[in-house]
Design a protein around this motif. Structure first.
Motif, mmCIF file in Angstrom:
data_model
loop_
_atom_site.group_PDB
_atom_site.id
_atom_site.type_symbol
_atom_site.label_atom_id
_atom_site.label_comp_id
_atom_site.label_asym_id
_atom_site.label_seq_id
_atom_site.Cartn_x
_atom_site.Cartn_y
_atom_site.Cartn_z
ATOM 1 N N GLU A 1 0.828 -1.218 0.000
ATOM 2 C CA GLU A 1 0.000 0.000 0.000
ATOM 3 C C GLU A 1 0.855 1.258 0.000
ATOM 4 O O GLU A 1 0.439 2.305 -0.498
ATOM 5 N N LEU A 2 2.069 1.171 0.543
ATOM 6 C CA LEU A 2 2.965 2.319 0.537
ATOM 7 C C LEU A 2 3.575 2.562 -0.839
ATOM 8 O O LEU A 2 4.200 3.591 -1.077
ATOM 9 N N GLY A 3 3.388 1.614 -1.748
ATOM 10 C CA GLY A 3 3.908 1.795 -3.100
ATOM 11 C C GLY A 3 4.929 0.774 -3.517
ATOM 12 O O GLY A 3 5.515 0.884 -4.595
ATOM 13 N N GLY A 4 5.171 -0.244 -2.690
ATOM 14 C CA GLY A 4 6.080 -1.309 -3.099
ATOM 15 C C GLY A 4 5.485 -2.098 -4.248
ATOM 16 O O GLY A 4 4.265 -2.276 -4.327
ATOM 17 N N ASP A 5 6.346 -2.563 -5.152
ATOM 18 C CA ASP A 5 5.866 -3.312 -6.314
ATOM 19 C C ASP A 5 5.800 -4.811 -6.050
ATOM 20 O O ASP A 5 5.067 -5.528 -6.725
ATOM 21 N N ASP A 6 6.578 -5.290 -5.088
ATOM 22 C CA ASP A 6 6.587 -6.712 -4.785
ATOM 23 C C ASP A 6 7.172 -6.893 -3.389
ATOM 24 O O ASP A 6 7.707 -5.956 -2.799
ATOM 25 N N TYR A 7 7.090 -8.135 -2.861
ATOM 26 C CA TYR A 7 7.492 -8.410 -1.491
ATOM 27 C C TYR A 7 8.046 -9.832 -1.439
ATOM 28 O O TYR A 7 7.370 -10.771 -1.831
ATOM 29 N N VAL A 8 9.285 -9.980 -0.981
ATOM 30 C CA VAL A 8 9.906 -11.298 -0.842
ATOM 31 C C VAL A 8 10.303 -11.487 0.613
ATOM 32 O O VAL A 8 10.950 -10.618 1.207
ATOM 33 N N SER A 9 9.917 -12.614 1.191
ATOM 34 C CA SER A 9 10.196 -12.872 2.608
ATOM 35 C C SER A 9 11.476 -13.678 2.788
ATOM 36 O O SER A 9 11.767 -14.582 2.014
ATOM 37 N N LYS A 10 12.232 -13.326 3.829
ATOM 38 C CA LYS A 10 13.407 -14.113 4.216
ATOM 39 C C LYS A 10 12.950 -15.318 5.050
ATOM 40 O O LYS A 10 12.015 -15.179 5.838
ATOM 41 N N PRO A 11 13.610 -16.463 4.924
ATOM 42 C CA PRO A 11 14.678 -16.772 3.962
ATOM 43 C C PRO A 11 14.103 -16.850 2.547
ATOM 44 O O PRO A 11 12.957 -17.260 2.356
ATOM 45 N N PHE A 12 14.894 -16.488 1.564
ATOM 46 C CA PHE A 12 14.397 -16.407 0.205
ATOM 47 C C PHE A 12 15.312 -17.169 -0.745
ATOM 48 O O PHE A 12 16.469 -17.449 -0.440
ATOM 49 N N SER A 13 14.763 -17.484 -1.905
ATOM 50 C CA SER A 13 15.547 -18.107 -2.970
ATOM 51 C C SER A 13 16.147 -17.001 -3.832
ATOM 52 O O SER A 13 15.413 -16.176 -4.390
ATOM 53 N N PRO A 14 17.473 -16.930 -3.957
ATOM 54 C CA PRO A 14 18.075 -15.907 -4.819
ATOM 55 C C PRO A 14 17.535 -15.960 -6.240
ATOM 56 O O PRO A 14 17.338 -14.917 -6.870
ATOM 57 N N ARG A 15 17.278 -17.165 -6.735
ATOM 58 C CA ARG A 15 16.754 -17.276 -8.097
ATOM 59 C C ARG A 15 15.354 -16.665 -8.198
ATOM 60 O O ARG A 15 15.031 -16.005 -9.178
ATOM 61 N N GLU A 16 14.527 -16.887 -7.172
ATOM 62 C CA GLU A 16 13.197 -16.285 -7.184
ATOM 63 C C GLU A 16 13.295 -14.766 -7.141
ATOM 64 O O GLU A 16 12.570 -14.060 -7.856
ATOM 65 N N LEU A 17 14.195 -14.241 -6.326
ATOM 66 C CA LEU A 17 14.362 -12.799 -6.238
ATOM 67 C C LEU A 17 14.793 -12.222 -7.582
ATOM 68 O O LEU A 17 14.258 -11.203 -8.032
ATOM 69 N N VAL A 18 15.741 -12.874 -8.247
ATOM 70 C CA VAL A 18 16.185 -12.410 -9.567
ATOM 71 C C VAL A 18 15.025 -12.448 -10.555
ATOM 72 O O VAL A 18 14.853 -11.524 -11.365
ATOM 73 N N ALA A 19 14.197 -13.490 -10.495
ATOM 74 C CA ALA A 19 13.044 -13.581 -11.392
ATOM 75 C C ALA A 19 12.067 -12.432 -11.153
ATOM 76 O O ALA A 19 11.515 -11.863 -12.104
#
Length: 233
Positions: free
Chosen positions: A95-113
């Protein structure tokens, strides 16, 4: 080559994210707190921000709020990265204007995608996709999935066409093997460096058949990094 600002107070997280982004062909710059992040946005002009929420001095939500309030950075893509996984945190961040949200722990490949998807969406919003790409004697029609060297049509597989389209979209610039894999294959399909090299050899052979030895050398190897498209004269 897009530049990504990675903002996190954990040096290990910054290192992991930057390594994954470099491997995918992106440049990076870093900040370890919110105040420094705002300074980096002003000085580095990044194309996207990977932004941790819980940080000292100024947290990620306030950084996002200030960027969105500034007309110069209102459209800057922001992907939140946080150990907080509650739905309310996701909602507040978006709602503040972020385009996406990834939670830790995360997959680096997912983040790059997700980074790649945000950048593609931004590019599509400001520039209609070209249906015909031309560089020297090489031409592609992206709607008809056809390619030519001069007037000689090339018989390409879908993967070979995807590789050539990726190289032709940025002639003279180096494409890493990872970048070529991600563009030419479906997102979740995993292939090896050796596989992409085999495809490149076949594309070169088909170019050579169409236009001689010079055409076969149009795709140049950049040792240890990847490939680039030469002059195509």
């Amino acid at each position: 080559m897009a530049k990504i600002l990675v903002v996190d107070d954990d040096a290990n997280i910054r290192e992991v994210v930057c390594f994954a982004l470099h491997k995918a062909g992106y440049q990076t710059c870093v900040a370890d707190n919110g105040e420094q992040a705002l300074q980096r946005v002003a000085s580095e002009a990044p194309d996207l921000v990977v932004l941790d929420i819980l940080m000292p001095e100024l947290d990620g939500t306030e950084v996002c709020r200030r960027l969105r309030a500034d007309p110069r950075h209102a459209a800057l893509p922001i992907i939140f990265l946080s150990s907080k996984d509650d739905e309310i945190d996701r909602v507040v961040g978006l709602e503040l204007g972020g385009d996406d949200y990834v939670s830790k722990p995360f997959s680096p490949r997912e983040l790059v995608a997700r980074v790649r998807a945000r950048l593609r969406a931004l590019q599509a919003a400001v520039q209609p996709p070209a249906t015909r790409l031309q560089h020297g004697r090489l031409a592609l029609d992206t709607e008809q999935y056809k390619a030519w060297w001069n007037t000689h049509e090339l018989d390409l597989t879908p993967t070979e066409f995807g590789i050539l389209r990726t190289l032709l979209s940025r002639p003279g610039k180096v494409c890493t093997r990872d970048h070529l894999m991600n563009e030419a294959y479906e997102l979740n399909r995993i292939v090896s460096d050796r596989t992409i090299d085999s495809h490149l050899r076949r594309v070169r052979a088909k170019l050579a058949d169409a236009g001689g030895a010079a055409a076969g050398e149009a795709i140049e190897t950049v040792h240890g990094i990847g490939y680039k498209l030469g002059p195509c004269t």
